[in-house]
Enzyme design. Structure first.
Site, short mmCIF file in Angstrom:
data_model
loop_
_atom_site.label_atom_id
_atom_site.label_comp_id
_atom_site.label_asym_id
_atom_site.label_seq_id
_atom_site.Cartn_x
_atom_site.Cartn_y
_atom_site.Cartn_z
N ASP A 1 2.49 -17.05 -1.02
CA ASP A 1 3.17 -16.50 0.16
C ASP A 1 3.10 -17.33 1.45
O ASP A 1 4.11 -17.82 1.95
CB ASP A 1 2.69 -15.07 0.43
CG ASP A 1 1.17 -14.92 0.38
OD1 ASP A 1 0.47 -15.95 0.34
OD2 ASP A 1 0.69 -13.78 0.36
N GLU B 1 2.35 -6.24 5.71
CA GLU B 1 3.52 -7.10 5.52
C GLU B 1 4.87 -6.41 5.74
O GLU B 1 5.77 -6.99 6.35
CB GLU B 1 3.49 -7.75 4.13
CG GLU B 1 2.51 -8.91 4.01
CD GLU B 1 1.04 -8.48 3.92
OE1 GLU B 1 0.16 -9.34 4.14
OE2 GLU B 1 0.77 -7.30 3.64
N GLU C 1 -0.08 -2.42 -4.68
CA GLU C 1 -0.26 -3.86 -4.78
C GLU C 1 0.78 -4.48 -5.71
O GLU C 1 1.35 -5.52 -5.40
CB GLU C 1 -1.67 -4.20 -5.26
CG GLU C 1 -2.77 -3.84 -4.25
CD GLU C 1 -2.85 -4.80 -3.07
OE1 GLU C 1 -3.88 -5.46 -2.91
OE2 GLU C 1 -1.88 -4.90 -2.30
#
Length: 575
Positions: free
Chosen positions: A258, A372, A351
Site C-alpha cells: 500500500d 483508511e 480486515e
C-alpha cells in the site's frame, strides 16, 4: 387550537418531505458542527485514559485500563497524538507534551524495532510536531525550522534506522535493534511497503538538517523496487533484500504494498519530482490492467497477472484518496462507494472481505479502528463536497461509539459479526482515525488552508514562507508543510567549507588540507572536527563507538514467521 396546530404542523412536514432536496439540510447531509464536537469528545475520552492508565507505555489496553509497549518503548501514543492536539486547537497540551517528550524519550535502548513503523509513527510524528510547533505557540529557537529539539529527536530516531539500509540492494531490513543495528540472523525478507515508505520523512529530514544521507537511502530503496518490478509492471509484497528475489509474489494495492504507491505520489508532490510521479503512473496502468474488476481491486500473481485472491482488504481503502490526489476523482468515487457498502454491511471494514461471496474471510473479521476509508472520504470531500462522504463520517462516529467505546477508551473490534472486542487501542486511532474524522467535519481547519493565509519566518538562510497549506500527510497522517523544505537550502557541507576557509584565514599556522568524506564514511555523518587530524582521544573514542554501533552483536532473533507478521502480514499465519 393546540391540536389543530399540531395537525397543521404534521401536514407541513409531509409536504416538506415531498419537496426535492434543495440546498437545505437534507442535501448537506449530517450536521457537521455536532459531529465535529463528538469527534473531539472521542479524542479526549481515548487520550485522557491513555495518560491516566497507560503512559509512559506505547499503547493503552482499554479493557484492562493499563498500558503496554508495542512498537518499541517510546510512549508512542503520545508522539502519534501530538499533532492531532494542535488540529483540535489545544495549544497548551501540545506545549506540555513537547516538554514531556524532550525529557522522557530515549532512542538508545536495546529494543528490536520495526524500521517502517518507527519511521512513520516516531520520525513522522516528531517532524510534523517540529514544523507545527511555532504555530502552537512553542518558543522556537533561532534557527527554526532548520533546528529545534523535536527535529534533533527525529534525526536521532532516523539515524537508528540507517544500518537497516546497508544491504547489497539498498532495500532495508524490516527490523533493526536501536542499540546494535541489524541483528545477526535477521530475516532478509521485507514487505514492499517496508522498503518504499521513507521518502516523505527522510527527504524532509535531509532538507531541514542539510544531511543528504536520509533522502539518498530512501531514493535508493524506491529505485530498487522499481528495478525489480515484473515484466508486466507489477510488484509482489515481500522481497529478499539481499538477493532481490520476490518471496511473496501476490500483487495488489493492499497490505504489504500500500504505502509504497502512496509515497511515490506524495513524494512526487512534496519534492515536485517528475520521476517519482511517472513511476506511479506506470504502476497505475498495470494495476488497472491486471487487478481492477468492476471498481474492485483483486490480488494477482505478479508475473502472470492471474487472480490469486478475490479479496478486498481494509487497508486498500486508502486508494480512492490517493486517486483523488492525482485528479482521478470519478474512478475514486466509484471505488469508494464499493468500499462504503462493505462498511454499511458490518458497521466497520473487516480486515479481509471476500468479494464474490460478499462476506468476511475466516480469522480476518476484525476492525482495529483503522482510518483508511475515512481518510479517502476526507480527500474526496475536499474534491467534491459530496454529502455521501459526510454520511460515511457519521456512520463511522456512530459505529465506533456504539461498538468499541469502553470505560477506558476505544477497543479494537475483534469480530464485526458479534462485536467482540480486543484489549488494544492502536496509536493510529488518535493519530489518524480521529484526525481524518475531525478534518472531514472541520472545513475551516488551518490544515485546509488554500494559501490565502501564511506566515513569513526569518531563518539563517533568508526569508521563508510557512503554513500556507498544501500539507502532505505521511502514511500515519502526520502533516508535513512542503514549504518548509525550502527554508534550509544551504547544505551543511557548504557551511563546513566556509568554516574551514575562515579557520584557515585566521589561523597563523598552515593547516593541512583535508578531504570531505561522504556521510556514510563517518558513523554519524559528521566531518572530523579538527582539520589538523589531531582529534582528541575522546572524539576518537566517540567515533569508534559509533562505528561499532553498526557492528554485529549477537541478539536473539524472532522466528521467520513472526518477523513477517511485523509488517502487513498477509499470507503467513502466525501459528
Amino acid at each position: 387550537g393546540a391540536a389543530m396546530l399540531r395537525s397543521l404542523g404534521s401536514l407541513l412536514c409531509l409536504w416538506a418531505l415531498r419537496l426535492p432536496p434543495g440546498p437545505g439540510a437534507a442535501a448537506r447531509g449530517p450536521d457537521v458542527a455536532s459531529y465535529r464536537e463528538r469527534v473531539r469528545a472521542m479524542f479526549y475520552h481515548a487520550y485522557e485514559h491513555y495518560l491516566e492508565s497507560a503512559f509512559p507505555y506505547d499503547e493503552l489496553r482499554p479493557l484492562t485500563c493499563d498500558g503496554q509497549d508495542t512498537w518499541g518503548s517510546f510512549s508512542l501514543t503520545l508522539i502519534d497524538a501530538l499533532d492531532t492536539l494542535l488540529i483540535l486547537g489545544n495549544v497548551s497540551e501540545f506545549q506540555r507534551v513537547v516538554n514531556v517528550l524532550q525529557e522522557g524519550v530515549d532512542f538508545d535502548i536495546d529494543v528490536n524495532a520495526s524500521v517502517f513503523e518507527t519511521n512513520i509513527r516516531v520520525v513522522g510524528g516528531l517532524l510534523s510536531a517540529h514544523l507545527l510547533s511555532r504555530k502552537a505557540g512553542v518558543e522556537v529557537e533561532v534557527g527554526w525550522p532548520c533546528s529545534g529539539p523535536l527535529l534533533r529527536m527525529a534525526e536521532e530516531a532516523a539515524r537508528k534506522l540507517l544500518p537497516a539500509f546497508q544491504t547489497p540492494t539498498g532495500m532495508p531490513y524490516g527490523t533493526v535493534n536501536l542499540l546494535h543495528g541489524v541483528n545477526p540472523g535477521e530475516t532478509p525478507v521485507t514487505c514492499t511497503a517496508g522498503i518504499g515508505t521513507f521518502i516523505v520523512e527522510f527527504a524532509t529530514l535531509s532538507h531541514l538538517t542539510g544531511d543528504p544521507v536520509f533522502e539518498d537511502v530512501a531514493r535508493r530503496a524506491l529505485k530498487a523496487l522499481w528495478k525489480n518490478r515484473s515484466d508486466i509492471g507489477l510488484v509482489g509484497n515481500h522481497i529478499d533484500v539481499i538477493t532481490a528475489k520476490w518471496v511473496a509474489q501476490d500483487a495488489g494495492i493492499g497490505a504489504g504494498v500500500d504505502s509504497y504507491f502512496e509515497y511515490l505520489v506524495k513524494g512526487a508532490i512534496l519534492l515536485q519530482d517528475k520521476e517519482l510521479m511517472s513511476m506511479f503512473l506506470e504502476y497505475n496502468k498495470a494495476i488497472k490492467n491486471y487487478t481492477k474488476f468492476d471498481d474492485w481491486y483483486l490480488w494477482v500473481q505478479m508475473y502472470k497477472g492471474t487472480v490469486s485472491m478475490p479479496v478486498f482488504q481494509s487497508l486498500e481503502a486508502y486508494w480512492p484518496g490517493l486517486q483523488s490526489l492525482i485528479g482521478d476523482v470519478d474512478n475514486a468515487m466509484r471505488t469508494f462507494l464499493n468500499y462504503y457498502t462493505v462498511w454499511k454491511q458490518f458497521g466497520g471494514l473487516p480486515e479481509f472481505y471476500n468479494i464474490p461471496q460478499g462476506y468476511t474471510v475466516d480469522k480476518r473479521e476484525g476492525y482495529p479502528l483503522r482510518p483508511e476509508l475515512i481518510e479517502s472520504a476526507m480527500y474526496l470531500y475536499r474534491a467534491t463536497r459530496d454529502p455521501t462522504l459526510l454520511e460515511l463520517g457519521r456512520d463511522a462516529v456512530e459505529s465506533i461509539e456504539k461498538i468499541s467505546k469502553v470505560d477506558c477508551g476505544f477497543a479494537t473490534i475483534k469480530d464485526l459479526r458479534d462485536h467482540r472486542l480486543d484489549n488494544r487501542m492502536e496509536s493510529f486511532f488518535l493519530a489518524e482515525t480521529i484526525k481524518y474524522l475531525y478534518l472531514l467535519f472541520d472545513p475551516d481547519n488551518f490544515i485546509h488552508n488554500d494559501g490565502s493565509d501564511f506566515d513569513v519566518v526569518i531563518t539563517p538562510y533568508g526569508e521563508c514562507v510557512l503554513n500556507a497549506g498544501g500539507y502532505i500527510f505521511n502514511t500515519e497522517a502526520h502533516p508535513i508543510d512542503p514549504a518548509a523544505l525550502h527554508c534550509c537550502r544551504k547544505r551543511k557541507e557548504e557551511q563546513w567549507e566556509v568554516e574551514d576557509l575562515m579557520q584557515e584565514f585566521y589561523s597563523l599556522k598552515k593547516t593541512k588540507k583535508f578531504t570531505f568524506k561522504t556521510a556514510s564514511d563517518h558513523g554519524e555523518g559528521e566531518r572530523p572536527k579538527d582539520p589538523e587530524g589531531a582529534t582528541s582521544e575522546k572524539a576518537g573514542e566517540k567515533r569508534n563507538s559509533r562505528k561499532s554501533s553498526h557492528s554485529l552483536l549477537s541478539c536473539p532473533s524472532q522466528s521467520f514467521n513472526s518477523k513477517l507478521a511485523v509488517l502487513g502480514q498477509v499470507f503467513l499465519d502466525n501459528t
